[in-house]
Design a protein around this motif. Sequence first.
Motif, PDB file in Angstrom:
ATOM      1  N   LEU A 279       0.857  -1.181   0.000  1.00 25.25           N
ATOM      2  CA  LEU A 279       0.000   0.000   0.000  1.00 25.25           C
ATOM      3  C   LEU A 279       0.891   1.227   0.000  1.00 25.25           C
ATOM      4  CD1 LEU A 279      -3.121   0.737   0.333  1.00 25.25           C
ATOM      5  CD2 LEU A 279      -2.485   1.369   2.673  1.00 25.25           C
ATOM      6  N   THR A 280       0.670   2.113  -0.956  1.00 26.49           N
ATOM      7  CA  THR A 280       1.404   3.374  -0.988  1.00 26.49           C
ATOM      8  C   THR A 280       0.413   4.522  -0.944  1.00 26.49           C
ATOM      9  OG1 THR A 280       1.455   3.731  -3.393  1.00 26.49           O
ATOM     10  CG2 THR A 280       3.136   2.274  -2.465  1.00 26.49           C
ATOM     11  N   ARG A 281       0.790   5.604  -0.294  1.00 30.72           N
ATOM     12  CA  ARG A 281      -0.063   6.791  -0.283  1.00 30.72           C
ATOM     13  C   ARG A 281       0.804   8.037  -0.309  1.00 30.72           C
ATOM     14  NH1 ARG A 281       0.614   2.896   3.761  1.00 30.72           N
ATOM     15  NH2 ARG A 281      -0.127   3.531   5.808  1.00 30.72           N
ATOM     16  N   THR A 282       0.336   9.006  -1.092  1.00 27.62           N
ATOM     17  CA  THR A 282       1.048  10.274  -1.181  1.00 27.62           C
ATOM     18  C   THR A 282       0.874  11.041   0.122  1.00 27.62           C
ATOM     19  OG1 THR A 282      -0.898  11.238  -2.239  1.00 27.62           O
ATOM     20  CG2 THR A 282       0.856  10.453  -3.681  1.00 27.62           C
ATOM     21  N   LEU A 283       1.885  11.852   0.462  1.00 26.61           N
ATOM     22  CA  LEU A 283       1.905  12.557   1.735  1.00 26.61           C
ATOM     23  C   LEU A 283       1.708  14.055   1.602  1.00 26.61           C
ATOM     24  CD1 LEU A 283       4.936  10.683   3.373  1.00 26.61           C
ATOM     25  CD2 LEU A 283       2.486  10.169   3.601  1.00 26.61           C
ATOM     26  N   LYS A 284       1.683  14.568   0.352  1.00 27.31           N
ATOM     27  CA  LYS A 284       1.608  16.014   0.157  1.00 27.31           C
ATOM     28  C   LYS A 284       0.289  16.459  -0.473  1.00 27.31           C
ATOM     29  CE  LYS A 284       5.847  16.495   1.615  1.00 27.31           C
ATOM     30  NZ  LYS A 284       6.975  16.842   0.748  1.00 27.31           N
ATOM     31  N   GLU A 285      -0.346  15.575  -1.247  1.00 32.31           N
ATOM     32  CA  GLU A 285      -1.632  15.880  -1.855  1.00 32.31           C
ATOM     33  C   GLU A 285      -2.364  14.569  -2.087  1.00 32.31           C
ATOM     34  OE1 GLU A 285       1.180  17.026  -4.068  1.00 32.31           O
ATOM     35  OE2 GLU A 285       1.300  14.900  -4.488  1.00 32.31           O
ATOM     36  N   ASN A 286      -3.603  14.651  -2.577  1.00 30.73           N
ATOM     37  CA  ASN A 286      -4.412  13.438  -2.799  1.00 30.73           C
ATOM     38  C   ASN A 286      -4.442  12.562  -1.549  1.00 30.73           C
ATOM     39  OD1 ASN A 286      -5.235  13.753  -5.651  1.00 30.73           O
ATOM     40  ND2 ASN A 286      -3.025  13.708  -6.008  1.00 30.73           N
ATOM     41  N   LEU A 287      -4.701  13.220  -0.428  1.00 25.28           N
ATOM     42  CA  LEU A 287      -4.702  12.509   0.846  1.00 25.28           C
ATOM     43  C   LEU A 287      -5.933  11.625   1.009  1.00 25.28           C
ATOM     44  CD1 LEU A 287      -3.374  15.324   3.217  1.00 25.28           C
ATOM     45  CD2 LEU A 287      -2.084  13.600   1.934  1.00 25.28           C
ATOM     46  N   HIS A 288      -6.810  11.643   0.025  1.00 19.86           N
ATOM     47  CA  HIS A 288      -7.986  10.768   0.047  1.00 19.86           C
ATOM     48  C   HIS A 288      -7.720   9.430  -0.635  1.00 19.86           C
ATOM     49  CE1 HIS A 288      -7.898  12.513  -3.940  1.00 19.86           C
ATOM     50  NE2 HIS A 288      -8.764  11.604  -4.347  1.00 19.86           N
ATOM     51  N   SER A 289      -6.554   9.290  -1.276  1.00 22.73           N
ATOM     52  CA  SER A 289      -6.333   8.118  -2.123  1.00 22.73           C
ATOM     53  C   SER A 289      -5.114   7.323  -1.686  1.00 22.73           C
ATOM     54  CB  SER A 289      -6.168   8.544  -3.591  1.00 22.73           C
ATOM     55  OG  SER A 289      -4.954   9.255  -3.758  1.00 22.73           O
TER      56      SER A 289
ATOM     57  N   LEU B  17       1.219  19.060 -14.042  1.00 26.99           N
ATOM     58  CA  LEU B  17       1.255  17.703 -14.580  1.00 26.99           C
ATOM     59  C   LEU B  17      -0.100  17.005 -14.513  1.00 26.99           C
ATOM     60  CD1 LEU B  17       3.294  15.747 -15.850  1.00 26.99           C
ATOM     61  CD2 LEU B  17       3.711  14.829 -13.571  1.00 26.99           C
ATOM     62  N   MET B  18      -0.732  17.012 -13.359  1.00 26.08           N
ATOM     63  CA  MET B  18      -1.995  16.287 -13.208  1.00 26.08           C
ATOM     64  C   MET B  18      -3.112  16.897 -14.050  1.00 26.08           C
ATOM     65  SD  MET B  18      -1.701  13.580 -11.491  1.00 26.08           S
ATOM     66  CE  MET B  18      -0.691  12.759 -10.274  1.00 26.08           C
ATOM     67  N   ASP B  19      -3.001  18.189 -14.332  1.00 26.99           N
ATOM     68  CA  ASP B  19      -4.026  18.829 -15.158  1.00 26.99           C
ATOM     69  C   ASP B  19      -3.810  18.588 -16.648  1.00 26.99           C
ATOM     70  OD1 ASP B  19      -5.413  19.922 -13.010  1.00 26.99           O
ATOM     71  OD2 ASP B  19      -4.118  21.696 -12.947  1.00 26.99           O
ATOM     72  N   GLU B  20      -2.595  18.232 -17.041  1.00 25.92           N
ATOM     73  CA  GLU B  20      -2.267  18.129 -18.458  1.00 25.92           C
ATOM     74  C   GLU B  20      -2.204  16.705 -18.986  1.00 25.92           C
ATOM     75  OE1 GLU B  20      -2.191  20.636 -20.509  1.00 25.92           O
ATOM     76  OE2 GLU B  20      -2.582  22.024 -18.860  1.00 25.92           O
ATOM     77  N   VAL B  21      -1.891  15.720 -18.122  1.00 25.75           N
ATOM     78  CA  VAL B  21      -1.836  14.338 -18.609  1.00 25.75           C
ATOM     79  C   VAL B  21      -3.234  13.732 -18.556  1.00 25.75           C
ATOM     80  CG1 VAL B  21       0.557  14.035 -17.887  1.00 25.75           C
ATOM     81  CG2 VAL B  21      -1.283  13.386 -16.332  1.00 25.75           C
ATOM     82  N   PRO B  22      -3.580  12.868 -19.515  1.00 26.81           N
ATOM     83  CA  PRO B  22      -4.908  12.244 -19.498  1.00 26.81           C
ATOM     84  C   PRO B  22      -5.035  11.275 -18.328  1.00 26.81           C
ATOM     85  CG  PRO B  22      -3.877  12.103 -21.681  1.00 26.81           C
ATOM     86  CD  PRO B  22      -2.818  12.520 -20.726  1.00 26.81           C
ATOM     87  N   LEU B  23      -5.995  11.531 -17.455  1.00 27.09           N
ATOM     88  CA  LEU B  23      -6.193  10.700 -16.261  1.00 27.09           C
ATOM     89  C   LEU B  23      -7.417   9.812 -16.366  1.00 27.09           C
ATOM     90  CD1 LEU B  23      -5.408  13.282 -13.433  1.00 27.09           C
ATOM     91  CD2 LEU B  23      -3.943  11.420 -14.210  1.00 27.09           C
ATOM     92  N   GLY B  24      -8.215   9.970 -17.410  1.00 25.60           N
ATOM     93  CA  GLY B  24      -9.445   9.198 -17.486  1.00 25.60           C
ATOM     94  C   GLY B  24     -10.341   9.551 -16.314  1.00 25.60           C
ATOM     95  N   GLU B  25     -10.818   8.524 -15.591  1.00 27.05           N
ATOM     96  CA  GLU B  25     -11.694   8.738 -14.444  1.00 27.05           C
ATOM     97  C   GLU B  25     -10.939   8.677 -13.110  1.00 27.05           C
ATOM     98  OE1 GLU B  25     -14.851   9.641 -14.844  1.00 27.05           O
ATOM     99  OE2 GLU B  25     -14.400   9.575 -16.999  1.00 27.05           O
ATOM    100  N   LEU B  26      -9.616   8.653 -13.150  1.00 26.64           N
ATOM    101  CA  LEU B  26      -8.848   8.595 -11.906  1.00 26.64           C
ATOM    102  C   LEU B  26      -9.088   9.855 -11.082  1.00 26.64           C
ATOM    103  CD1 LEU B  26      -5.468   7.159 -13.218  1.00 26.64           C
ATOM    104  CD2 LEU B  26      -7.108   5.981 -11.737  1.00 26.64           C
ATOM    105  N   ASP B  27      -9.371   9.655  -9.810  1.00 24.50           N
ATOM    106  CA  ASP B  27      -9.700  10.748  -8.898  1.00 24.50           C
ATOM    107  C   ASP B  27      -8.408  11.274  -8.274  1.00 24.50           C
ATOM    108  OD1 ASP B  27     -10.817  12.499  -7.110  1.00 24.50           O
ATOM    109  OD2 ASP B  27     -11.653  10.967  -5.787  1.00 24.50           O
TER     110      ASP B  27
END
Length: 332
Positions: free
Chosen positions: A70-80, A197-207
């Motif tokens: 299990l990995t989780r980001t520590l600076k943003e996307n703290l919901h995922s 980066l997150m706004d420019e790369v295609p993420l599909g439905e990834l939250d």
Amino acid sequence: MVDIEQLNPHNQAALRAWWEVGHAATAERPGKPWPLWETSRVALPAPNPERGITLLGAIDGREMVGAGLLTRTLKENLHSAMAFAWTRPDRRREGIGRRLAQELEVIASGDGRTTLQSEAYLPPGGAGTAPEAFAEAMGYVVASRESIKELTLADYADRRDALAVETDTARDYRIITFDTVCPDEHLGSFGRLLGMLMDEVPLGELDLEASEWSPERIRGAEQRQVDIGRHVHTAMAIAPDGAVAGVSDVRVDDDDPVHGQVGITIVDPAHRGHRLGLALKLATHDLAVATYPELRVLDTSNAEVNTWMNAVNEALGYRTIETLLELQKKTV
């Protein structure tokens, strides 16, 4: 009885057993799906300012028969969080993967993570495989599809000079290169581009949400790469006004100079249309080849809908070896 236990990554014996399960579970996949032991031995226990990790082992007697991460980001996307489960090939279809996945979900929930993401790998264009069925049974849906591509550097050498001619439209931009540590004068502008980066790369439905990259955060991430022996060979396009207009990198570990991996590639929308993406990739690939005479193969992945980047990579000589399904499950 198979017990699910959390592992201490500083325990070398346990870490090696965990690594062996993942190595065996991914052995049938093409390319380089699993890092070398020497790479994992250093990287997994090392402090990481960007990600927290939890390792699980499925233990039967004195043998490890399953592995979880299990990995989780520590600076943003703290919901995922990202969850992965592997089962030793001779112990599949015993429910071990399901138990690992369920325990990973419990740990993620305890950390306040309500969106789980994972991955499944298929033959190019494949469908209806066991990994898909397992993901669906665990409540995951496909949020995005990517192509995993591999480049033999002998093929790149055959194409390189002809492709360089196509970058003439980038002549107003200065291309600089460096190993891992960004020059001070470009640090702020580099952070601005990383934040796109997150706004420019295609993420599909990834939250997933956009991030902010301060100079301090960049330096911390760079130091981790240095500490674990990973070289991020980076090319930057510098616009006439001095701003960073684009960036791309190739990553090679000290312990595995035969294989490399493309990291990020992004061009500021205000500077597109000048073949900067191709120019940057040529610069990073040239730098990697010059630095590592033994380098043989690079790999990358791109969303199937990213037609522009797929076209660039195919021109360089990359060929699809797998389809990657980006999976997602929301628990609330």
